[in-house]
Design an enzyme around this catalytic site. Structure first.
Site, PDB file in Angstrom:
ATOM      1  N   HIS A 103       1.051  -1.223   0.108  1.00  0.00           N
ATOM      2  CA  HIS A 103       0.118  -0.083   0.322  1.00  0.00           C
ATOM      3  C   HIS A 103       0.929   0.880  -0.259  1.00  0.00           C
ATOM      4  O   HIS A 103       0.468   1.950  -0.408  1.00  0.00           O
ATOM      5  CB  HIS A 103      -0.646   0.126   0.969  1.00  0.00           C
ATOM      6  N   GLU A 245     -14.862  20.765  24.661  1.00  0.00           N
ATOM      7  CA  GLU A 245     -16.362  19.999  25.188  1.00  0.00           C
ATOM      8  C   GLU A 245     -16.310  18.779  26.031  1.00  0.00           C
ATOM      9  O   GLU A 245     -14.822  18.261  26.071  1.00  0.00           O
ATOM     10  CB  GLU A 245     -16.913  19.007  23.630  1.00  0.00           C
TER      11      GLU A 245
END
Length: 347
Positions: A103, A245
């Protein structure tokens, strides 16, 4: 282990991650890399919906030294896979070293990175040429596969991350840099990231999650990403006062407590001097860009506040000095890791 495909397992189910030529252990388990029906197989395979995990890289027939993954039916093991190989250009993954090697020779992100001398995915936000550190904003809407795979990888080191596939509503600010502290290299890899919800229900949230990958920690990169998150917020309408958050991951909580306490110690020491009567949350928030609740949270952690008779909070400057001494903080120094001149975002 009970497989919750949108949460964590009780223990890591992958023994080792191989990334950028380094092997290290995940912190948390995640079933999201595996088929729902067969824990010995990576990816959901054909027929996956657009919001499902990206399939794993095709497996080559070349034998490797990697032993076969334990069967999910084996009650004596929590490990589903011995080694997970992850591309450090696009975050696609495989269980075979030969598949990763094949890859890498064809990876589109590698080709564009090497041709351009640096990453090209997303928009440049920060470029410190001296330290060879780059941050790019990668939109989930524009690069969903890259962001899905990045989120899957981050899940191995974040116990509270639950968004892996529906990444379209998030921007990912990815940090590239040298894989070691040796700056005499042109080889840059992703070292970590933070994500930010594009349209958050709470517009004061400037960050959804933050992660520096384990091999690259203790290089003050978490501090850098936090500084950049506040810089991005200052360019975002309605986010003059902002913060992360909640809940924070253990790593995130430690990083923010350290960041906020040092910044607040500097402000309180240099702006108030010996006069604690000038203590005012609104003024501190406007000077720092921190939300008032984050300031209170940090000052409470520092144990520098005292409730007086009329239920008002009083700042104890002596306790600030004591906290700085105990934690080896020089409050006269305004600590910065980032270079403001390297920040390139204006809106």
């Amino acid at each position: 282990m009970t497989a919750d495909y949108y949460g964590s397992l009780a223990a890591p189910n992958i023994a080792t991650v191989v990334y950028a030529g380094m092997a290290f252990a995940p912190w948390y388990g995640s079933p999201a890399y595996f088929s729902r029906h067969d824990h010995t197989r990576l990816g959901f395979g054909e027929g996956a919906s657009p919001s499902a995990p990206a399939p794993a890289l095709p497996q080559t027939a070349t034998p490797t030294a990697t032993p076969p993954a334990p069967k999910a039916t084996d009650p004596d093991t929590n490990v589903w896979l011995d080694q997970l190989y992850v591309c450090h250009y696009c975050f696609q993954y495989t269980s075979k070293s030969a598949s990763l090697a094949a890859h890498l020779s064809l990876c589109d992100h590698r080709a564009t990175t090497e041709a351009s001398g640096g990453p090209t995915v997303g928009q440049m936000v920060y470029w410190d040429q001296k330290k060879q550190l780059i941050v790019r904003r990668v939109r989930g809407t524009h690069n969903p596969l890259f962001c899905q795979n990045l989120a899957l990888f981050g899940k191995l080191f974040l116990d509270d991350k639950s968004v892996f596939y529906n990444v379209e509503s998030f921007d990912f600010y990815v940090l590239w840099g040298p894989p070691t502290t040796d700056k005499n290299t042109d080889h840059l890899v992703p070292l970590g990231f933070f994500s930010k919800e594009v349209l958050s229900w709470d517009n004061t949230n400037n960050l959804a999650c933050i992660c520096v990958f384990p091999p690259f920690q203790r290089r003050r990169l978490g501090w850098l990403l936090i500084e950049i998150s506040y810089a991005v917020a200052r360019c975002t309408p309605g986010q003059f006062l902002s913060g992360p958050e909640f809940p924070l991951s253990p790593f995130g909580r430690a990083a923010y407590i350290r960041f906020w306490s040092i910044k607040l110690a500097h402000y309180l020491t240099t702006k108030l001097g010996d006069d604690a009567s000038e203590f005012d949350l609104d003024s501190i928030a406007r000077a720092t860009g921190f939300r008032m609740e984050d300031i209170l949270y940090t000052l409470s952690h520092m144990r520098v506040l005292e409730t007086i008779d009329n239920d008002e909070l009083e700042l104890r400057l002596g306790a600030v000095t004591e906290y700085c001494t105990t934690n080896k903080i020089d409050p006269t120094i305004d600590v910065h890791v980032w270079d403001p001149e390297a920040f390139m975002l204006t809106s």
